[in-house]
Design an enzyme around this catalytic site. Sequence first.
Site, PDB file in Angstrom:
ATOM      1  N   LYS A   1       0.803  -1.232   0.000  1.00  0.00           N
ATOM      2  CA  LYS A   1       0.000   0.000   0.000  1.00  0.00           C
ATOM      3  C   LYS A   1       0.835   1.282   0.000  1.00  0.00           C
ATOM      4  O   LYS A   1       0.372   2.315  -0.472  1.00  0.00           O
ATOM      5  CB  LYS A   1      -0.971   0.003   1.189  1.00  0.00           C
ATOM      6  CG  LYS A   1      -2.145  -0.960   1.005  1.00  0.00           C
ATOM      7  CD  LYS A   1      -3.159  -0.796   2.125  1.00  0.00           C
ATOM      8  CE  LYS A   1      -4.322  -1.764   1.933  1.00  0.00           C
ATOM      9  NZ  LYS A   1      -5.383  -1.559   2.925  1.00  0.00           N
TER      10      LYS A   1
ATOM     11  N   ALA B   1      -2.394   0.982  15.680  1.00  0.00           N
ATOM     12  CA  ALA B   1      -1.821   2.108  14.929  1.00  0.00           C
ATOM     13  C   ALA B   1      -1.085   1.583  13.701  1.00  0.00           C
ATOM     14  O   ALA B   1      -0.097   2.158  13.260  1.00  0.00           O
ATOM     15  CB  ALA B   1      -0.884   2.903  15.839  1.00  0.00           C
TER      16      ALA B   1
ATOM     17  N   ASN C   1      -2.244   1.728  21.648  1.00  0.00           N
ATOM     18  CA  ASN C   1      -1.378   0.835  20.868  1.00  0.00           C
ATOM     19  C   ASN C   1      -0.182   0.371  21.677  1.00  0.00           C
ATOM     20  O   ASN C   1       0.363   1.129  22.491  1.00  0.00           O
ATOM     21  CB  ASN C   1      -0.891   1.547  19.592  1.00  0.00           C
ATOM     22  CG  ASN C   1      -0.329   0.565  18.589  1.00  0.00           C
ATOM     23  OD1 ASN C   1      -0.995  -0.425  18.256  1.00  0.00           O
ATOM     24  ND2 ASN C   1       0.883   0.787  18.113  1.00  0.00           N
TER      25      ASN C   1
ATOM     26  N   THR D   1       2.904  -0.262  20.733  1.00  0.00           N
ATOM     27  CA  THR D   1       4.133   0.489  20.454  1.00  0.00           C
ATOM     28  C   THR D   1       3.801   1.978  20.349  1.00  0.00           C
ATOM     29  O   THR D   1       3.148   2.406  19.382  1.00  0.00           O
ATOM     30  CB  THR D   1       4.774  -0.015  19.148  1.00  0.00           C
ATOM     31  OG1 THR D   1       4.844  -1.439  19.211  1.00  0.00           O
ATOM     32  CG2 THR D   1       6.153   0.571  18.923  1.00  0.00           C
TER      33      THR D   1
ATOM     34  N   TYR E   1     -12.696  -9.721   9.867  1.00  0.00           N
ATOM     35  CA  TYR E   1     -13.921 -10.387   9.403  1.00  0.00           C
ATOM     36  C   TYR E   1     -13.781 -11.906   9.410  1.00  0.00           C
ATOM     37  O   TYR E   1     -14.740 -12.619   9.177  1.00  0.00           O
ATOM     38  CB  TYR E   1     -14.333  -9.889   8.010  1.00  0.00           C
ATOM     39  CG  TYR E   1     -13.195  -9.819   7.031  1.00  0.00           C
ATOM     40  CD1 TYR E   1     -12.766 -10.937   6.344  1.00  0.00           C
ATOM     41  CD2 TYR E   1     -12.534  -8.610   6.814  1.00  0.00           C
ATOM     42  CE1 TYR E   1     -11.706 -10.864   5.462  1.00  0.00           C
ATOM     43  CE2 TYR E   1     -11.473  -8.530   5.934  1.00  0.00           C
ATOM     44  CZ  TYR E   1     -11.066  -9.655   5.266  1.00  0.00           C
ATOM     45  OH  TYR E   1     -10.014  -9.581   4.401  1.00  0.00           O
TER      46      TYR E   1
HETATM   47  P1  NDP Z   1      -0.731  -3.866  10.648  1.00  0.00           P
HETATM   48  O1  NDP Z   1       0.181  -5.040  10.688  1.00  0.00           O
HETATM   49  O2  NDP Z   1      -0.352  -2.661   9.888  1.00  0.00           O
HETATM   50  O3  NDP Z   1      -0.986  -3.391  12.182  1.00  0.00           O
HETATM   51  C1  NDP Z   1      -1.184  -4.335  13.209  1.00  0.00           C
HETATM   52  C2  NDP Z   1      -1.631  -3.653  14.489  1.00  0.00           C
HETATM   53  O4  NDP Z   1      -1.881  -4.693  15.461  1.00  0.00           O
HETATM   54  C3  NDP Z   1      -0.585  -2.724  15.110  1.00  0.00           C
HETATM   55  O5  NDP Z   1      -1.235  -1.699  15.807  1.00  0.00           O
HETATM   56  C4  NDP Z   1       0.131  -3.673  16.092  1.00  0.00           C
HETATM   57  O6  NDP Z   1       0.710  -2.991  17.192  1.00  0.00           O
HETATM   58  C5  NDP Z   1      -1.018  -4.506  16.606  1.00  0.00           C
HETATM   59  N1  NDP Z   1      -0.566  -5.812  17.069  1.00  0.00           N
HETATM   60  C6  NDP Z   1      -0.138  -6.853  16.323  1.00  0.00           C
HETATM   61  N2  NDP Z   1       0.202  -7.891  17.119  1.00  0.00           N
HETATM   62  C7  NDP Z   1      -0.002  -7.484  18.399  1.00  0.00           C
HETATM   63  C8  NDP Z   1       0.163  -8.098  19.680  1.00  0.00           C
HETATM   64  N3  NDP Z   1       0.626  -9.349  19.790  1.00  0.00           N
HETATM   65  N4  NDP Z   1      -0.158  -7.398  20.785  1.00  0.00           N
HETATM   66  C9  NDP Z   1      -0.614  -6.131  20.687  1.00  0.00           C
HETATM   67  N5  NDP Z   1      -0.798  -5.481  19.501  1.00  0.00           N
HETATM   68  C10 NDP Z   1      -0.493  -6.153  18.375  1.00  0.00           C
HETATM   69  O7  NDP Z   1      -2.133  -4.441  10.194  1.00  0.00           O
HETATM   70  P2  NDP Z   1      -3.368  -3.673   9.486  1.00  0.00           P
HETATM   71  O8  NDP Z   1      -3.641  -2.417  10.236  1.00  0.00           O
HETATM   72  O9  NDP Z   1      -3.170  -3.610   8.040  1.00  0.00           O
HETATM   73  O10 NDP Z   1      -4.562  -4.727   9.747  1.00  0.00           O
HETATM   74  C11 NDP Z   1      -5.028  -4.995  11.055  1.00  0.00           C
HETATM   75  C12 NDP Z   1      -6.290  -5.844  11.012  1.00  0.00           C
HETATM   76  O11 NDP Z   1      -7.318  -5.182  10.317  1.00  0.00           O
HETATM   77  C13 NDP Z   1      -6.087  -7.189  10.310  1.00  0.00           C
HETATM   78  O12 NDP Z   1      -6.704  -8.152  11.094  1.00  0.00           O
HETATM   79  C14 NDP Z   1      -6.799  -7.017   8.994  1.00  0.00           C
HETATM   80  O13 NDP Z   1      -7.366  -8.238   8.541  1.00  0.00           O
HETATM   81  C15 NDP Z   1      -7.885  -6.034   9.330  1.00  0.00           C
HETATM   82  N6  NDP Z   1      -8.271  -5.196   8.175  1.00  0.00           N
HETATM   83  C16 NDP Z   1      -9.558  -5.233   7.742  1.00  0.00           C
HETATM   84  C17 NDP Z   1      -9.971  -4.459   6.698  1.00  0.00           C
HETATM   85  C18 NDP Z   1     -11.377  -4.524   6.235  1.00  0.00           C
HETATM   86  O14 NDP Z   1     -11.681  -4.050   5.128  1.00  0.00           O
HETATM   87  N7  NDP Z   1     -12.279  -5.038   7.027  1.00  0.00           N
HETATM   88  C19 NDP Z   1      -9.033  -3.546   5.980  1.00  0.00           C
HETATM   89  C20 NDP Z   1      -7.689  -3.586   6.516  1.00  0.00           C
HETATM   90  C21 NDP Z   1      -7.342  -4.387   7.576  1.00  0.00           C
HETATM   91  P3  NDP Z   1       2.242  -2.453  17.157  1.00  0.00           P
HETATM   92  O15 NDP Z   1       2.192  -1.091  16.505  1.00  0.00           O
HETATM   93  O16 NDP Z   1       2.615  -2.402  18.578  1.00  0.00           O
HETATM   94  O17 NDP Z   1       3.039  -3.459  16.363  1.00  0.00           O
END
Ligand code: NDP
Length: 276
Positions: free
Chosen positions: A63, A126, A149, A151, A224
Amino acid sequence: MKKLAVIGDPINHSLSPRMHQAAIQALKISATYEALHIPQGQISLIKKYQKEFIGFNVTIPHKKSVMKYVDQLTPAAKEIGAVNTLYLKNKKWIGDNTDAPGFLLSLKKNFPNQKIKGTYAVVFGAGGSAYAVVYGLLKSGISKIYLVNRTKSNAMALIKKMGKLGKKVKYLDPQNDLVLQFALVASKWVINTTSLGMGKLKKLSPLAKGIKLYPQHCVMDLIYNPAQTIFLKQAQKAGAQTGNGLWMLVFQGALAFQKFLNRRPNVQRMFRAIQK
Ligand code: NDP
């Protein structure tokens, strides 16, 4: 024959082909839609496809990197810092972001008659999707967003990216239960954009045990699959209204479809095509 595709890595699991093919069939348009695997770090491969295709949906991890292969960015793509839709217009490649309006339309669908303007929200996460969610809420006139968040630096980068509107966003440490509970009491919207609740993290929720949700909350999980995350189950138990991320997926796709083909797709058909 017009050619369309979704690009990503991995891409096999993507629901976009089913959803877009259903819309193409319903409108009897002469077009194809496929999934193209472009490995991470190899986005330059898109140049070859741009000679053949007229539009792309863009998913993880491209993206941001795809922005180099665009002639013009829409204000939303620029302000969010990501492109999820790439389409040809007057021989120019336009990079757009339909995640934010798709998210807002899904809120309307899942929580009819609920206003955003003047309300407060707690947003967990985030990452990439949080940028679109926070941007959408800010543009809709929300008064305050508590951004929770793991981090802190990722949350601060998101807040900075929102520019002046970022003043309405306050970072909260997920470990600080008391402050989070206060923020929830003041908020109407509670939104999970983290990956807690899916895949390997299926048994986890962004909401720690002991933290309460209330019946007046509108609770959305962007996940979802599964359709009912632990987070949504916690919300239902508290008597809150809930919605998962399926309609957001449909609306961001439907808005992209309109850009690609200048036709309005049938969103119910798209929804049915991906519903389990
Ligand atoms: P990213 O990988 O960019 O972000 C992941 C987020 O989850 C960060 O805030 C991260 O925190 C946090 N995270 C991951 N693992 C952990 C953990 N073990 N403990 C605490 N926090 C955690 O993912 P996206 O934002 O692209 O996607 C996130 C979700 O949204 C996915 O499940 C995706 O399927 C869904 N989604 C759905 C869409 C829709 O159209 N319905 C569109 C886009 C996404 P940190 O910053 O600390 O790493």
